[in-house]
Design a protein around this motif. Structure first.
Motif, PDB file in Angstrom:
ATOM      1  N   ARG A   1       1.420   9.653 -12.521  1.00 33.85           N
ATOM      2  CA  ARG A   1       1.771   8.834 -13.479  1.00 33.85           C
ATOM      3  C   ARG A   1       0.751   7.604 -13.803  1.00 33.85           C
ATOM      4  N   THR A   2       0.661   6.887 -12.579  1.00 36.52           N
ATOM      5  CA  THR A   2      -0.333   5.738 -12.491  1.00 36.52           C
ATOM      6  C   THR A   2      -1.766   6.044 -12.919  1.00 36.52           C
TER       7      THR A   2
ATOM      8  N   PRO B   1       0.762  -1.288   0.025  1.00 39.43           N
ATOM      9  CA  PRO B   1       0.182  -0.130   0.143  1.00 39.43           C
ATOM     10  C   PRO B   1       0.857   1.201   0.133  1.00 39.43           C
ATOM     11  N   LEU B   2       0.508   2.303  -0.825  1.00 41.06           N
ATOM     12  CA  LEU B   2       1.358   3.475  -0.893  1.00 41.06           C
ATOM     13  C   LEU B   2       0.685   4.467   0.138  1.00 41.06           C
ATOM     14  N   HIS B   3       1.235   4.586   1.286  1.00 39.77           N
ATOM     15  CA  HIS B   3       0.854   5.521   2.146  1.00 39.77           C
ATOM     16  C   HIS B   3       1.059   7.038   1.966  1.00 39.77           C
ATOM     17  N   MET B   4       0.139   7.722   0.993  1.00 37.78           N
ATOM     18  CA  MET B   4       0.598   8.997   0.801  1.00 37.78           C
ATOM     19  C   MET B   4       0.668  10.108   1.811  1.00 37.78           C
ATOM     20  N   HIS B   5      -0.065   9.879   2.990  1.00 40.02           N
ATOM     21  CA  HIS B   5       0.062  10.726   4.113  1.00 40.02           C
ATOM     22  C   HIS B   5       0.701  10.189   5.286  1.00 40.02           C
ATOM     23  N   GLY B   6       1.836   9.187   5.087  1.00 41.18           N
ATOM     24  CA  GLY B   6       2.514   8.753   6.134  1.00 41.18           C
ATOM     25  C   GLY B   6       1.959   7.388   6.892  1.00 41.18           C
ATOM     26  N   GLU B   7       2.665   7.248   8.010  1.00 38.00           N
ATOM     27  CA  GLU B   7       2.279   5.993   8.552  1.00 38.00           C
ATOM     28  C   GLU B   7       2.477   6.322  10.089  1.00 38.00           C
ATOM     29  N   LEU B   8       1.476   5.914  10.888  1.00 39.10           N
ATOM     30  CA  LEU B   8       1.833   5.670  12.459  1.00 39.10           C
ATOM     31  C   LEU B   8       2.941   5.188  12.972  1.00 39.10           C
ATOM     32  N   LEU B   9       3.175   4.036  12.220  1.00 39.89           N
ATOM     33  CA  LEU B   9       4.542   2.941  12.717  1.00 39.89           C
ATOM     34  C   LEU B   9       5.811   3.252  12.224  1.00 39.89           C
ATOM     35  N   LYS B  10       5.965   4.462  11.929  1.00 40.08           N
ATOM     36  CA  LYS B  10       6.958   4.887  11.411  1.00 40.08           C
ATOM     37  C   LYS B  10       7.471   6.243  11.980  1.00 40.08           C
ATOM     38  N   ALA B  11       8.913   6.538  12.170  1.00 38.81           N
ATOM     39  CA  ALA B  11       9.121   7.871  12.648  1.00 38.81           C
ATOM     40  C   ALA B  11      10.271   8.241  11.787  1.00 38.81           C
ATOM     41  N   ARG B  12      10.221   9.719  11.598  1.00 39.89           N
ATOM     42  CA  ARG B  12      11.283  10.305  10.798  1.00 39.89           C
ATOM     43  C   ARG B  12      12.342  11.073  11.468  1.00 39.89           C
ATOM     44  N   CYS B  13      13.498  11.139  11.368  1.00 41.28           N
ATOM     45  CA  CYS B  13      14.533  11.686  11.923  1.00 41.28           C
ATOM     46  C   CYS B  13      14.605  13.261  11.323  1.00 41.28           C
ATOM     47  N   LEU B  14      14.750  14.448  12.269  1.00 39.06           N
ATOM     48  CA  LEU B  14      14.698  15.671  12.000  1.00 39.06           C
ATOM     49  C   LEU B  14      16.146  16.211  11.554  1.00 39.06           C
TER      50      LEU B  14
ATOM     51  N   PRO C   1       2.495  15.490   0.259  1.00 36.62           N
ATOM     52  CA  PRO C   1       2.115  14.301   0.556  1.00 36.62           C
ATOM     53  C   PRO C   1       3.170  13.425  -0.335  1.00 36.62           C
ATOM     54  N   LEU C   2       3.303  12.192   0.029  1.00 31.93           N
ATOM     55  CA  LEU C   2       4.610  11.093  -0.450  1.00 31.93           C
ATOM     56  C   LEU C   2       4.090  10.593  -1.992  1.00 31.93           C
ATOM     57  N   GLU C   3       5.195  10.585  -2.444  1.00 28.14           N
ATOM     58  CA  GLU C   3       5.213   9.811  -4.084  1.00 28.14           C
ATOM     59  C   GLU C   3       3.946  10.225  -5.006  1.00 28.14           C
ATOM     60  N   MET C   4       3.992  11.851  -5.146  1.00 28.18           N
ATOM     61  CA  MET C   4       2.898  12.131  -5.902  1.00 28.18           C
ATOM     62  C   MET C   4       3.221  11.870  -7.384  1.00 28.18           C
ATOM     63  N   GLU C   5       4.449  11.978  -7.655  1.00 25.02           N
ATOM     64  CA  GLU C   5       4.791  11.705  -9.074  1.00 25.02           C
ATOM     65  C   GLU C   5       4.221  10.396  -9.371  1.00 25.02           C
TER      66      GLU C   5
END
Ligand code: BV8
Length: 230
Positions: free
Chosen positions: A161-162, A103-116, A153-157
């Motif tokens: 395209r799809t 699944p492509l989570h275009m708004h991110g995921e609760l079960l992931k964290a991102r380093c600033l 949002p993520l992976e918009m390109e």
């Protein structure tokens, strides 16, 4: 060439698993408008509040399970001969737990964290706060890997395209309030069949050729059975 299928899901597909939708809560959490908590400004102004908002939702995942709509989409992906892209606005992991492969989570995921600091994205299942160490660089501060209002949002390109080449676009359980997702139906190619499955017409219902009204746990398995027969 087998047909290309794009499916967009929103909070409505997880509603019957017990996860509250944004609209149902009148967009409120602890009397805050979600649009006011899910923003970079809120995180800068009151990080503890935003960490708590996501910690509560991350914790709630343990108490819910995928429903027949999630399971039907995983079955469809396995049976589909052509290109298949599941784009979800949801930040829960119910599609994965139902067996959906990517699944492509275009708004991110609760079960992931991102380093600033190093921007690495890491799996994260525990509570998050401003002392949580980045697993990658060990010194950076972490934020939820969530796309907030005002962020791209993520992976918009890849999504556009799809959409342009798909033969079938199906939106499930999304209110059509939030862009750019609400605009995807306008981005499909001229030959695409478009269908909306929802408890009630979305804000962009008029842009769809077909509509089925009802609960996702009824509509989606029936629709998948129909597609698999055709
Ligand atoms: C962007 C993660 C630009 C967070 C989410 C001012 C400044 C900046 C941007 C804007 C602005 N004004 C407007 C915008 C654009 C903004 C926007 O659209 N705002 C809205 C409120 C007007 N969009 C953005 O900010 C986006 N980014 O525009 O970036 C940009 C450009 C260049 C460079 C940089 C940036 C980012 C939007 C992403 C925000 N993050 N999620 C979190 O989860 O905490 S959005 C969040 O709300 C959800 O992910 C979801 O996408 C959305 C809620 O929508 P739905 O999923 O549809 O859920 P909802 O509750 O609304 O509806 C549920 C539906 O299910 C209903 O229709 C209901 O009938 C149905 N249903 C219920 N039960 C069932 C059911 N159906 C079937 N069966 C059932 N049982």
């Amino acid at each position: 060439m087998p047909p290309s299928l794009v499916i967009l899901t929103g909070a409505g597909i997880s509603a019957e698993s017990g996860l509250r939708t944004f609209r149902a809560a009148d967009g409120l959490w602890e009397d805050h408008r979600v649009e006011d908590v899910a923003t970079p400004e809120a995180f800068a102004r009151n990080p503890a509040l935003v960490y708590r908002f996501y910690n509560e939702r991350r914790r709630s995942l343990g108490a819910v399970r995928p429903n027949p709509a999630h399971l039907a989409l995983a079955e469809l992906e396995r049976a589909w001969a052509g290109e298949f892209l599941l784009v979800t606005q949801n930040v829960d992991d119910l599609h994965e737990r139902a067996g959906s492969r990517n699944p492509l989570h275009m708004h991110g995921e609760l079960l992931k964290a991102r380093c600033l600091a190093c921007r690495a994205v890491s799996d994260w299942t525990e509570d998050l706060d401003d002392r949580s160490p980045c697993p990658a660089c060990t010194h950076g501060r972490l934020r939820p890997h969530i796309v907030w209002f005002g962020e791209m949002p993520l992976e918009m390109e890849r999504i556009y395209r799809t959409l342009e080449r798909c033969d079938l676009f199906v939106a499930i359980g999304t209110s059509g309030h939030v862009y750019p997702a609400a605009g995807f139906v306008e981005a499909v190619g001229p030959r695409a069949r478009t269908l909306e499955l929802n408890l009630e017409p979305s804000r962009v219902a008029d842009a769809f050729q077909e509509h089925r009204v009802g609960r996702a746990t009824e509509l989606v398995p029936a629709f998948v059975a129909e597609l698999c027969r055709s």
